[in-house]
Scaffold this motif. Sequence first.
Motif, PDB file in Angstrom:
ATOM      1  N   GLY A  26       0.871  -1.172   0.000  1.00 29.42           N
ATOM      2  CA  GLY A  26       0.000   0.000   0.000  1.00 29.42           C
ATOM      3  C   GLY A  26       0.912   1.226   0.000  1.00 29.42           C
ATOM      4  O   GLY A  26       2.132   1.106  -0.186  1.00 29.42           O
TER       5      GLY A  26
ATOM      6  N   GLY B 183      -2.918  -1.066  -2.236  1.00 28.56           N
ATOM      7  CA  GLY B 183      -3.708  -1.224  -1.007  1.00 28.56           C
ATOM      8  C   GLY B 183      -5.097  -0.613  -1.097  1.00 28.56           C
ATOM      9  O   GLY B 183      -5.702  -0.538  -2.167  1.00 28.56           O
TER      10      GLY B 183
ATOM     11  N   ALA C 104       3.919  -3.443   6.748  1.00 25.76           N
ATOM     12  CA  ALA C 104       3.043  -2.359   6.249  1.00 25.76           C
ATOM     13  C   ALA C 104       1.801  -2.997   5.636  1.00 25.76           C
ATOM     14  O   ALA C 104       1.451  -2.730   4.490  1.00 25.76           O
TER      15      ALA C 104
ATOM     16  N   ILE D 248     -19.282   0.668  -3.046  1.00 23.26           N
ATOM     17  CA  ILE D 248     -18.139   1.267  -2.339  1.00 23.26           C
ATOM     18  C   ILE D 248     -17.467   2.249  -3.284  1.00 23.26           C
ATOM     19  O   ILE D 248     -17.173   1.934  -4.435  1.00 23.26           O
TER      20      ILE D 248
ATOM     21  N   GLY E 153       2.097   2.603   8.682  1.00 19.86           N
ATOM     22  CA  GLY E 153       0.778   2.751   8.067  1.00 19.86           C
ATOM     23  C   GLY E 153      -0.377   2.326   8.954  1.00 19.86           C
ATOM     24  O   GLY E 153      -0.272   2.297  10.184  1.00 19.86           O
ATOM     25  N   ASP E 154      -1.485   1.995   8.309  1.00 19.18           N
ATOM     26  CA  ASP E 154      -2.741   1.720   9.016  1.00 19.18           C
ATOM     27  C   ASP E 154      -2.667   0.544   9.976  1.00 19.18           C
ATOM     28  O   ASP E 154      -3.538   0.398  10.830  1.00 19.18           O
TER      29      ASP E 154
ATOM     30  N   ALA F 298       0.158   7.322   6.041  1.00 14.18           N
ATOM     31  CA  ALA F 298       0.809   6.036   5.708  1.00 14.18           C
ATOM     32  C   ALA F 298       2.151   6.299   5.028  1.00 14.18           C
ATOM     33  O   ALA F 298       3.158   5.639   5.302  1.00 14.18           O
TER      34      ALA F 298
HETATM   35  C1  LIG Z   1     -12.713   3.256   0.013  1.00 16.72           C
HETATM   36  C2  LIG Z   1     -11.565   3.989   0.653  1.00 16.72           C
HETATM   37  C3  LIG Z   1     -11.360   5.313   0.337  1.00 16.72           C
HETATM   38  C4  LIG Z   1     -10.298   6.008   0.911  1.00 16.72           C
HETATM   39  N1  LIG Z   1     -10.111   7.306   0.562  1.00 16.72           N
HETATM   40  C5  LIG Z   1      -9.069   7.992   1.072  1.00 16.72           C
HETATM   41  C6  LIG Z   1      -8.852   9.362   0.713  1.00 16.72           C
HETATM   42  O1  LIG Z   1      -9.633   9.947  -0.037  1.00 16.72           O
HETATM   43  N2  LIG Z   1      -7.774   9.990   1.244  1.00 16.72           N
HETATM   44  C7  LIG Z   1      -6.894   9.371   2.107  1.00 16.72           C
HETATM   45  O2  LIG Z   1      -5.905   9.982   2.508  1.00 16.72           O
HETATM   46  N3  LIG Z   1      -7.102   8.079   2.492  1.00 16.72           N
HETATM   47  C8  LIG Z   1      -8.160   7.392   2.000  1.00 16.72           C
HETATM   48  N4  LIG Z   1      -8.395   6.099   2.405  1.00 16.72           N
HETATM   49  C9  LIG Z   1      -7.524   5.519   3.435  1.00 16.72           C
HETATM   50  C10 LIG Z   1      -6.176   5.085   2.839  1.00 16.72           C
HETATM   51  O3  LIG Z   1      -6.400   4.345   1.655  1.00 16.72           O
HETATM   52  C11 LIG Z   1      -5.405   4.256   3.854  1.00 16.72           C
HETATM   53  O4  LIG Z   1      -5.214   5.006   5.017  1.00 16.72           O
HETATM   54  C12 LIG Z   1      -4.039   3.849   3.283  1.00 16.72           C
HETATM   55  O5  LIG Z   1      -4.194   3.085   2.116  1.00 16.72           O
HETATM   56  C13 LIG Z   1      -3.246   3.026   4.288  1.00 16.72           C
HETATM   57  O6  LIG Z   1      -2.073   2.612   3.669  1.00 16.72           O
HETATM   58  P1  LIG Z   1      -1.238   1.363   4.185  1.00 16.72           P
HETATM   59  O7  LIG Z   1      -0.125   1.216   3.225  1.00 16.72           O
HETATM   60  O8  LIG Z   1      -0.941   1.522   5.618  1.00 16.72           O
HETATM   61  O9  LIG Z   1      -2.228   0.122   4.114  1.00 16.72           O
HETATM   62  P2  LIG Z   1      -3.097  -0.498   2.934  1.00 16.72           P
HETATM   63  O10 LIG Z   1      -3.484   0.529   1.965  1.00 16.72           O
HETATM   64  O11 LIG Z   1      -4.158  -1.261   3.626  1.00 16.72           O
HETATM   65  O12 LIG Z   1      -2.085  -1.485   2.208  1.00 16.72           O
HETATM   66  C14 LIG Z   1      -1.648  -2.670   2.823  1.00 16.72           C
HETATM   67  C15 LIG Z   1      -1.227  -3.653   1.757  1.00 16.72           C
HETATM   68  O13 LIG Z   1      -0.689  -4.797   2.398  1.00 16.72           O
HETATM   69  C16 LIG Z   1      -1.155  -5.966   1.731  1.00 16.72           C
HETATM   70  N5  LIG Z   1      -1.116  -7.065   2.707  1.00 16.72           N
HETATM   71  C17 LIG Z   1      -1.904  -7.235   3.795  1.00 16.72           C
HETATM   72  N6  LIG Z   1      -1.565  -8.348   4.465  1.00 16.72           N
HETATM   73  C18 LIG Z   1      -0.522  -8.892   3.791  1.00 16.72           C
HETATM   74  C19 LIG Z   1       0.257 -10.074   3.980  1.00 16.72           C
HETATM   75  N7  LIG Z   1       0.067 -10.893   5.024  1.00 16.72           N
HETATM   76  N8  LIG Z   1       1.242 -10.364   3.068  1.00 16.72           N
HETATM   77  C20 LIG Z   1       1.455  -9.524   2.010  1.00 16.72           C
HETATM   78  N9  LIG Z   1       0.729  -8.410   1.774  1.00 16.72           N
HETATM   79  C21 LIG Z   1      -0.242  -8.086   2.656  1.00 16.72           C
HETATM   80  C22 LIG Z   1      -2.559  -5.599   1.282  1.00 16.72           C
HETATM   81  O14 LIG Z   1      -2.986  -6.419   0.204  1.00 16.72           O
HETATM   82  C23 LIG Z   1      -2.368  -4.142   0.876  1.00 16.72           C
HETATM   83  O15 LIG Z   1      -2.011  -4.014  -0.487  1.00 16.72           O
HETATM   84  C24 LIG Z   1      -9.431   5.368   1.841  1.00 16.72           C
HETATM   85  C25 LIG Z   1      -9.653   4.031   2.170  1.00 16.72           C
HETATM   86  C26 LIG Z   1     -10.704   3.342   1.585  1.00 16.72           C
HETATM   87  C27 LIG Z   1     -10.922   1.894   1.945  1.00 16.72           C
END
Ligand SMILES: Cc1cc2nc3c(=O)[nH]c(=O)nc-3n(C[C@H](O)[C@H](O)[C@H](O)COP(=O)(O)OP(=O)(O)OC[C@H]3O[C@@H](n4cnc5c(N)ncnc54)[C@H](O)[C@@H]3O)c2cc1C
Length: 300
Positions: free
Chosen positions: A10, A37, A106, A123, A269-270, A282
């Motif tokens: 992500g 992500g 992450a 969604i 991240g999240d 993130a």
């Molecule tokens: C519908 C929607 C709309 C949004 N709109 C906005 C917006 O307008 N503005 C904004 O700032 N934020 C928005 N967000 C929030 C934002 O997308 C998240 O805060 C951000 O993506 C978090 O990033 P991350 O990298 O921490 O986690 P994620 O984006 O959750 O990415 C984590 C990645 O890890 C992978 N993963 C998980 N477990 C494993 C594993 N065991 N092995 C390998 N890979 C794995 C997943 O497949 C994913 O690709 C939105 C979220 C959603 C759901």
Amino acid sequence: MFDIIVVGAGPAGLTAAIYGCRAGKSVLLIEKSGFGGQMTNSPKIENYPAFTSVSGTELADRMVEQVMAQGAEVEFAEANKISKTENGFLVETDNGSYFGDSVIIAVGAKHRRLGVPGEDALIGNGVSFCAVCDGAFFAGQEVCVIGGGNSALQEAIQLSENCSAVTVLQNLDRLTGEGKLIEAVLSSPKIKVIYGAAVTEFVGKGELSGVKYTVNGENLLLPVKGAFVAVGLIPEAGRFAEVIATDNYGCGIADEGCASSMEGIFIAGDCRTKTVRQVSTAIGDGACAALAACKYLENR
Ligand SMILES: Cc1cc2nc3c(=O)[nH]c(=O)nc-3n(C[C@H](O)[C@H](O)[C@H](O)COP(=O)(O)OP(=O)(O)OC[C@H]3O[C@@H](n4cnc5c(N)ncnc54)[C@H](O)[C@@H]3O)c2cc1C
């Protein structure tokens, strides 16, 4: 053996990979489904600096392009276990095992869904999980929030600032969040709570036109174009609780520099304990975690 293994691609993981590669480290990025992500579920992101409006997919594509140009290796697999070895860490996936001197977790989080008809299809087109992200699209309109805990109450209060009215659909006979939030919700002239309301369907073709729900067996329809589902978060870090400390919700506990309880493992991240879950936060975590991992590698 890689200098840094990043689990999850992500925005946090992609940023960590960019920073790791640019610091001259060998980086393996492990992703279980697709690059980008959660943001790839958002057709319109309007709060990410430098883009007035951008689709989550386009933002992800640009990040991936940058990661690839920096030379990160990528493996599409699900990481199931991380364990400490004599010299570093072993990351076991459903498609082989990899050794790394350090690991950045992450893996993000998933918003719990209701699992009712229409939810998946709508969604990003009226059904949302994030008032900060999507609330502005419904300024001046009536919306609803589904849930009755802290997140739902916070979403309702935030939405009430710009929306004309907010209806909270709570399936229980009471709100379950903190007293102060309950007070704020119940005293707001813009927020109405309907108790015992079980959502049964999101209605609409292409975009949401209403939410069907039942109260005491009676079928009702709330005609709203925006519905915010706030029934819990499922952090993905919980599965690594054998090597890192996690909180009661399954989020990894990390300090400001994203260091976990295990030296050499960082959490970005999240999936970590934090209050604001956005693309920008993130990304900030991804940068901090990678730089902290580089420092760890250089001092060891
Ligand atoms: C519908 C929607 C709309 C949004 N709109 C906005 C917006 O307008 N503005 C904004 O700032 N934020 C928005 N967000 C929030 C934002 O997308 C998240 O805060 C951000 O993506 C978090 O990033 P991350 O990298 O921490 O986690 P994620 O984006 O959750 O990415 C984590 C990645 O890890 C992978 N993963 C998980 N477990 C494993 C594993 N065991 N092995 C390998 N890979 C794995 C997943 O497949 C994913 O690709 C939105 C979220 C959603 C759901």
